[in-house]
Design an enzyme around this catalytic site. Structure first.
Site, PDB file in Angstrom:
ATOM      1  N   SER A 277       0.852  -1.190   0.000  1.00 59.24           N
ATOM      2  CA  SER A 277       0.000   0.000   0.000  1.00 59.24           C
ATOM      3  C   SER A 277       0.886   1.237   0.000  1.00 59.24           C
ATOM      4  CB  SER A 277      -0.876  -0.025   1.256  1.00 59.24           C
ATOM      5  OG  SER A 277      -1.275   1.278   1.595  1.00 59.24           O
ATOM      6  N   LYS A 283       0.865  -3.239   4.893  1.00 56.54           N
ATOM      7  CA  LYS A 283      -0.015  -4.024   4.015  1.00 56.54           C
ATOM      8  C   LYS A 283       0.729  -4.909   3.010  1.00 56.54           C
ATOM      9  CE  LYS A 283      -3.887  -4.026   4.003  1.00 56.54           C
ATOM     10  NZ  LYS A 283      -4.924  -3.158   3.442  1.00 56.54           N
TER      11      LYS A 283
END
Ligand code: ARG
Length: 464
Positions: A277, A283
């Site tokens: 991300s 992420k």
């Protein structure tokens, strides 16, 4: 007039008409097929004495030069070329002179564009088959590796029954097996050559369509000239096969997304098949799976476009049909890339058995097995179902598992039930016992793998 068909015209096409009419931007990808088709055609014209042997040779030589000049970028097509057929023919005439004008004897662009497209799709089907074959091989390898590893089987996304992971793999194996069979079937039906059908009604010239069909590696010529130029069934069949296969990939991709979710964490996808991300540093997203799930929409759209194009068209050729290419090309590109990426992602994914085990004790996965165990002892299944349902209820109230129910509690549910009568209700015993044909037991999964491997080995697909 500038166009090869301009004889009866007094004016050139308006510029916006030229642009709207042209298919060169997308049909140029068939240039090799167009040249192959022309070489077969002129070879036949030479054999039949429609052109002389020398003329045929000169045209073939010229076409090979054009092929080279296109592939090395020397020839750049523009909207002035209208389509790939005119683009190549006009270059040929410029290259070898008037002899080039004999190439279009006893054919029309109506059959020409169709022989090109069939040749193109036939080649692409071979590539798609290689990729599906590879995917099936990866599935078999993984199925073997996880043949006796237990996970949760879901219905309605609720814990249902314990199953082996190999069993899941073999479920998907069947889907892709059907995809392979469907595309092979489609290939067989489309493997007929429309070349020589001409505009719609054949020709008065003494052609031999069997020769051209043979030279182009088709099983034979199409039977009816008018059907040949107006048929797009093969394209619709191909798009249907592609849509179904994409739907299979999308379903599995969906499973990947939730198996990979923070809540499940059943799988670990290799970093090289995930993305990060731009804002959240922690992420690791399953973007390949999500993209695959998204790509199916394009292919369904391609199928719908083709079905819609065809629904109101009378015999024989209509210009609507020029719209048959982009959707088909899009579906081919999308399907090919999707199968490839999915197979590689699968290869780079492992199941996290430690995580799965944490969930195996939840949801009374062995409830059906206990009911079947009672049925084996002579209790009618409906009653057995009711008894186990009551056991579940008691466990829920007590917040415990079946194993924790006391003799008194079991007896109060039904006098036929004792701790002893429950038998071995461990998850492993339940899975091992599901040996019915097509069941989830490791022995049965290994049988399915064997049958699958034999089928795959028997396929006539060259593996690259
Ligand atoms: N570019 C055309 C197509 O792909 C070729 C056929 C043209 N035929 C015609 N009668 N205008 O459909």
């Amino acid at each position: 007039m500038t166009s090869l068909w301009g004889g009866r015209f007094e004016k050139d096409m308006d510029d916006i008409v030229k642009k709207f009419n042209a298919s060169i931007a997308f049909d140029k990808r068939m240039y090799n097929n167009d040249i192959d088709g022309s070489i077969a055609h002129v070879t036949m014209l030479g054999q039949q004495g429609i052109v002389t042997k020398e003329e045929a040779d000169k045209i073939i030589e010229g076409l090979e030069i054009i092929r080279k000049r296109i592939s090395n970028g020397e020839i750049q097509f523009t909207v002035e070329d209208e389509d790939i057929h005119m683009g190549i023919e006009s270059r040929l005439i410029a290259q070898i002179g008037d002899t080039g004008k004999k190439l279009h004897t006893a054919r029309s662009r109506n059959d020409q564009c169709q022989v090109d497209l069939r040749l193109y799709v036939k080649d692409e089907i071979k590539e798609i088959l290689h990729r599906l074959y590879y995917l099936e091989s990866v599935i078999l390898e993984k199925a073997e590796k996880y043949a006796d590893k237990i996970t949760i089987g879901f219905t309605h996304i609720q814990h249902a029954q314990p199953i082996t992971i190999g069993f899941i793999f073999m479920a998907y194996f069947q889907m892709f097996r059907r995809d392979i069979e469907r595309v092979l079937d489609c290939y067989e039906r489309m493997n007929l050559c429309p070349l020589g059908a001409c505009a719609l009604a054949g020709t008065t010239l003494p052609t031999n369509r069997h020769t051209t069909a043979g030279l182009l590696d088709f099983a034979g010529p199409t039977e009816n000239a008018m059907d040949s130029v107006s048929d797009r069934d093969y394209s619709i069949e191909f798009l249907s096969a592609a849509s179904i296969s994409m739907m299979h990939l999308s379903r599995w991709a969906e499973e990947f997304v939730w198996w990979n979710s923070s809540e499940f964490s059943y799988i670990a996808i290799d970093d090289s098949f995930c993305t990060g991300s731009s804002i959240m540093p922690q992420k690791k997203n399953p973007d390949m799976a999500e993209l695959l799930r998204g790509k199916v929409g394009r292919v369904y759209g391609d199928l719908m476009q083709m079905l819609t194009i065809m629904k109101g068209t009378p015999l024989a050729y209509n210009k609507d049909f020029q719209e048959d290419k982009e959707s088909l090309f899009d579906a081919i590109d999308t399907w090919k890339a999707s199968v490839q990426i999915f197979a590689k992602m699968l290869e780079n994914t492992e199941f996290r058995m430690d995580q799965i085990e944490k969930h195996l004790s939840k949801g009374f996965l062995n409830a059906t097995d206990i009911a079947e165990h009672f049925a084996k002892q002579g209790i009618p299944f409906r009653e057995a179902h009711e008894i186990v349902g009551k056991m579940v209820k008691t466990c829920e109230v007590k917040e415990c598992d079946f194993e924790d129910l006391t003799e008194v509690e079991l007896q109060s549910i039904d006098s036929r039930v004792t701790k002893e009568s429950l038998g071995d209700i461990s998850i492993k015993a339940c899975v091992d016992a599901r040996v019915s044909f097509g069941g989830t037991a490791p022995t049965e999964v290994r049988r399915q793998i064997k049958v699958g491997q034999e089928w795959l080995d028997g396929l006539d697909i060259e593996v690259q």
